[in-house]
Design a protein around this motif. Sequence first.
Motif, PDB file in Angstrom:
ATOM      1  N   UNK A  72       0.859  -1.193   0.000  1.00 59.92           N
ATOM      2  CA  UNK A  72       0.000   0.000   0.000  1.00 59.92           C
ATOM      3  C   UNK A  72       0.889   1.235   0.000  1.00 59.92           C
ATOM      4  N   UNK A  73       0.584   2.199  -0.861  1.00 63.06           N
ATOM      5  CA  UNK A  73       1.407   3.420  -0.827  1.00 63.06           C
ATOM      6  C   UNK A  73       1.208   4.164   0.487  1.00 63.06           C
ATOM      7  N   UNK A  74       2.294   4.683   1.040  1.00 63.60           N
ATOM      8  CA  UNK A  74       2.158   5.445   2.295  1.00 63.60           C
ATOM      9  C   UNK A  74       2.073   6.923   1.931  1.00 63.60           C
ATOM     10  N   UNK A  75       0.878   7.471   2.152  1.00 65.93           N
ATOM     11  CA  UNK A  75       0.673   8.858   1.695  1.00 65.93           C
ATOM     12  C   UNK A  75       1.610   9.830   2.402  1.00 65.93           C
ATOM     13  N   UNK A  76       1.985   9.497   3.664  1.00 68.43           N
ATOM     14  CA  UNK A  76       2.868  10.438   4.381  1.00 68.43           C
ATOM     15  C   UNK A  76       4.273  10.480   3.768  1.00 68.43           C
ATOM     16  N   UNK A  77       4.596   9.408   3.016  1.00 70.78           N
ATOM     17  CA  UNK A  77       5.929   9.397   2.401  1.00 70.78           C
ATOM     18  C   UNK A  77       5.912   9.965   0.989  1.00 70.78           C
ATOM     19  N   UNK A  78       4.730  10.317   0.522  1.00 73.45           N
ATOM     20  CA  UNK A  78       4.591  10.765  -0.858  1.00 73.45           C
ATOM     21  C   UNK A  78       4.895  12.258  -0.988  1.00 73.45           C
ATOM     22  N   UNK A  79       5.955  12.561  -1.721  1.00 70.55           N
ATOM     23  CA  UNK A  79       6.310  13.974  -1.931  1.00 70.55           C
ATOM     24  C   UNK A  79       5.587  14.490  -3.173  1.00 70.55           C
ATOM     25  N   UNK A  80       4.954  15.639  -3.074  1.00 68.22           N
ATOM     26  CA  UNK A  80       4.256  16.203  -4.233  1.00 68.22           C
ATOM     27  C   UNK A  80       5.222  17.112  -4.995  1.00 68.22           C
ATOM     28  N   UNK A  81       5.511  16.761  -6.228  1.00 66.60           N
ATOM     29  CA  UNK A  81       6.511  17.559  -6.966  1.00 66.60           C
ATOM     30  C   UNK A  81       5.942  18.272  -8.193  1.00 66.60           C
ATOM     31  N   UNK A  82       4.623  18.166  -8.394  1.00 67.04           N
ATOM     32  CA  UNK A  82       4.042  18.761  -9.614  1.00 67.04           C
ATOM     33  C   UNK A  82       4.360  20.251  -9.726  1.00 67.04           C
ATOM     34  N   UNK A  83       4.263  20.970  -8.585  1.00 67.56           N
ATOM     35  CA  UNK A  83       4.536  22.415  -8.614  1.00 67.56           C
ATOM     36  C   UNK A  83       5.981  22.674  -9.017  1.00 67.56           C
ATOM     37  N   UNK A  84       6.890  21.852  -8.456  1.00 69.25           N
ATOM     38  CA  UNK A  84       8.316  22.032  -8.787  1.00 69.25           C
ATOM     39  C   UNK A  84       8.549  21.794 -10.278  1.00 69.25           C
ATOM     40  N   UNK A  85       7.861  20.773 -10.780  1.00 72.81           N
ATOM     41  CA  UNK A  85       8.020  20.476 -12.214  1.00 72.81           C
ATOM     42  C   UNK A  85       7.500  21.656 -13.035  1.00 72.81           C
ATOM     43  N   UNK A  86       6.342  22.165 -12.634  1.00 70.71           N
ATOM     44  CA  UNK A  86       5.766  23.304 -13.363  1.00 70.71           C
ATOM     45  C   UNK A  86       6.744  24.487 -13.382  1.00 70.71           C
ATOM     46  N   UNK A  87       7.420  24.730 -12.256  1.00 71.83           N
ATOM     47  CA  UNK A  87       8.388  25.848 -12.229  1.00 71.83           C
ATOM     48  C   UNK A  87       9.537  25.574 -13.183  1.00 71.83           C
ATOM     49  N   UNK A  88       9.987  24.317 -13.235  1.00 73.29           N
ATOM     50  CA  UNK A  88      11.086  23.983 -14.164  1.00 73.29           C
ATOM     51  C   UNK A  88      10.633  24.254 -15.598  1.00 73.29           C
ATOM     52  N   UNK A  89       9.376  23.889 -15.894  1.00 70.94           N
ATOM     53  CA  UNK A  89       8.886  24.073 -17.264  1.00 70.94           C
ATOM     54  C   UNK A  89       8.801  25.556 -17.637  1.00 70.94           C
ATOM     55  N   UNK A  90       8.501  26.388 -16.664  1.00 68.19           N
ATOM     56  CA  UNK A  90       8.455  27.826 -16.944  1.00 68.19           C
ATOM     57  C   UNK A  90       9.850  28.307 -17.312  1.00 68.19           C
ATOM     58  N   UNK A  91      10.838  27.782 -16.598  1.00 67.00           N
ATOM     59  CA  UNK A  91      12.222  28.214 -16.814  1.00 67.00           C
ATOM     60  C   UNK A  91      12.792  27.641 -18.128  1.00 67.00           C
ATOM     61  N   UNK A  92      12.371  26.428 -18.446  1.00 64.54           N
ATOM     62  CA  UNK A  92      12.891  25.752 -19.655  1.00 64.54           C
ATOM     63  C   UNK A  92      11.736  25.388 -20.585  1.00 64.54           C
ATOM     64  N   UNK A  93      11.326  26.341 -21.433  1.00 62.04           N
ATOM     65  CA  UNK A  93      10.131  26.101 -22.271  1.00 62.04           C
ATOM     66  C   UNK A  93      10.270  24.885 -23.204  1.00 62.04           C
ATOM     67  N   UNK A  94      11.506  24.573 -23.614  1.00 59.95           N
ATOM     68  CA  UNK A  94      11.644  23.403 -24.507  1.00 59.95           C
ATOM     69  C   UNK A  94      11.233  22.106 -23.798  1.00 59.95           C
ATOM     70  N   UNK A  95      11.375  22.118 -22.467  1.00 59.79           N
ATOM     71  CA  UNK A  95      10.951  20.932 -21.709  1.00 59.79           C
ATOM     72  C   UNK A  95       9.430  20.812 -21.698  1.00 59.79           C
ATOM     73  N   UNK A  96       8.776  21.970 -21.844  1.00 61.26           N
ATOM     74  CA  UNK A  96       7.314  21.935 -21.852  1.00 61.26           C
ATOM     75  C   UNK A  96       6.828  21.163 -23.087  1.00 61.26           C
ATOM     76  N   UNK A  97       7.522  21.433 -24.191  1.00 60.65           N
ATOM     77  CA  UNK A  97       7.188  20.720 -25.426  1.00 60.65           C
ATOM     78  C   UNK A  97       7.405  19.220 -25.239  1.00 60.65           C
TER      79      UNK A  97
END
Length: 755
Positions: free
Chosen positions: A439-464
């Motif tokens: 069973x996945x342990x939710x307390x161990x789950x790090x949410x990184x979507x926001x971090x990824x979104x920031x990277x994509x803003x900085x590197x638009x080619x990664x967005x593609x």
Amino acid sequence: MRPPQRRGAAKQTRLKEADEIRFLDEWIEAGKPRPGTKPPPPSKSAGARPAPPAAGEYPEYGACTRFDELPLSQKTKDALRKENFTEMSEIQRAALPHALCGRDVLGAAKTGSGKTLAFVIPVIEKLYRERWGPEDGVGCIILSPTSDLAGQIFSVIKNVGKYHSFKGGVIVGKRKGIEEEKERVNSLNILVCTPGRLLQHFDETPNFDCSQLQMLVLDEADQILDHGFKRQVDAIISQIPKVRQTLLFSATQTKSVKDLARVSLRDPEYISVHEEARTATPDTLEQYAMIVPLEQKLNMLWSFIKRHLNSKTIVFLSTVKQVKFVFEIFKKLRPGIPLKCMHGRMAYVVQQAIVADFNESTSVLFSTDLTSRGLDIKNVDWVVQVDCPQDIDNYIHRVGRTARYNKKGKALMFLCPEEEAMLEKLKATESKVPIHIRKPKSEQLEQISQNIASVLVKFPNLQQLGKRAFVTYLKSVYLQKDKKVFDLSRFSAEQFAAYAASLGLPVTPTIRFISHKKNVSKKDAEDIDKKQMKSSSKHEVIINPQVNSDLIKDDEDDDILYPKKPTADANMDDGIDDDVLRPKEPTTDTNTKPDKVIELGKPLKKKKLKINVHRPMGTRVKYDDEGNTIPPLASVAEELASEPVVHKDKISQRYAEMLREMREHDKEDKLEHKKSLREKKLQKKLKLKRKRQEETEAESEEDSGSESDRGRDTASKGKRRYFNSDDEEDNAVKDGDVLAQQEALALKLLSKMHS
Ligand SMILES: Nc1ncnc2c1ncn2[C@@H]1O[C@H](COP(=O)(O)OP(=O)(O)OP(=O)(O)O)[C@@H](O)[C@H]1O
């Protein structure tokens, strides 16, 4: 001229080798196991180094446990000892005795159980006992589904054959350097290659000659015999001698009798050492599955990597774009462990460098299924399957990258709740896969979507790249054949939007093969707007199977699991073909259609091709019965209504016929050309051989070499399919007769013409 001392030493070596070969041949024949027999369980005394057999003693070798108990050349035994190979594994004990005495073998054993040595040793020994020399050309072909695997097999050949004098080569990679390769290929004795690249030589290298081939080996035989390689393999088989030894090995063997018939095995030994085993995977492997929603997969992967910073891990994703994207993003987010990535779009040398590097370091390798089969990487701790494997065999090969040769290993698979059917399949008794749910342990789950979104803003080619990763993943699921497991219509539009958001994408990319229900309520539409889901409905996803064929044709750089038809150069360039395990071709069979088709596109009308008969149509001129010129296509046109119309199927039928005829002529020409080249080459070889033989005989006589030696030498050569001198004389006489007859006929004709 060689100095007398060196000439003497070489002569001594040759005579010693001749003695050894005679002894080995006699031993192999006298001590061979009965067909169909398996070795008994190792006895208690097994493991002790045996005394070498005395002269005239030929012990049975079907029950041996050590390499040095087998009838192998000293050179091979020395190399095996140097590489620390002393005790044989189960598959080696079972297969080597049969393969050494020349039988065809169909061998199956778990991943990492040592199948490579079970075919490499017989190859080397066969060529040694046949006294294969550089002028004898290609003696053995080993086919591998991927370039990397071919490279790996070749390095085992190099190690085990290092004291022998054959020449071997790997034929993989891009067409670059092909001209040099064409010149070299005939001087190689062992070819390790991917089917497409080998076929390229059959097609393009004028003097490519495999007429003396002794052995054909198929590693990962089930994959090579699968229809992804069908055309290439059939073409190869039709161009090599029928009388040869054939060895097929894989962890998951083909069960299709038809497939086996294609390679024309002769009374094969079916060796499946782990058939009775409790599990189909290594006993030292711990296996876990985790139910993870699509939009949480990346968070889960990141959290896993962060918790296993001291582990060597391989992460499997479905498509090249996903591999590139996850690798690039994670690299930017710096998890605290070196990251690598590998896929079929990389040059072969780069792939090799990555494998070598990964072998030596503790790191995380993101990969497509390119590495799922056969790759032998040292001490992998974890295999993580982020995307669901396409079937049980694919699962077994992927997890088999760890827990190799009695080492421990762990495997973890993420499954979307919509893919739980795969878990049932794996847990079924016949699959023999002991997998546990975690069973996945939710307390161990790090949410990184926001971090990824920031990277994509900085590197638009990664967005593609992110968009392509999103689309290619969905396409790969869509194209999978097993609709009980892979069914996009089980996902809601919100899930796709959430998945896109988890990749840091601000907008859900449009997917052409998925549309959404139009009748969306105002409230729903507001919700959707909030989630930036343009033109999507709340729950239903509509899959349009009409776009299937377009989907396969376009987006050539998607690198996904295309059920594309392999072409002649399908895996010449190490592209898609080497990259992935291709799923079965989607057919029109109702079983293979998506289970839940909610909306069907309009049926396509049969197209009629209109042509303008007055338009200039190239330079080709056609005439009617009266001698008037007509445009070429008008001859197949039919008057329909007032306009002349050509039926598309008529044209294609006609072109197909023309193509077939052209191919036939081409094939005949090639065969003719090859035949004449081969004859020339054989004459040259014969001359060289005779010269060598005369030299050896002269040396032996000088040295009071025994008659029996000479007799044996010629007997051994007699096994090969060279023409002997009697045949040549015979042919010469026949040729002479024919010539005389033809001359007489020509004279007769000429005199008739003039009279
Ligand atoms: N007799 C042996 N003694 C010690 N190590 C061995 C022996 N045979 C093979 N090995 C080692 O075991 C490892 C796995 O061998 P190999 O790659 O041949 O496995 P395989 O059965 O072909 O696996 P896969 O099905 O994954 O291709 C290799 O590192 C190899 O060097």
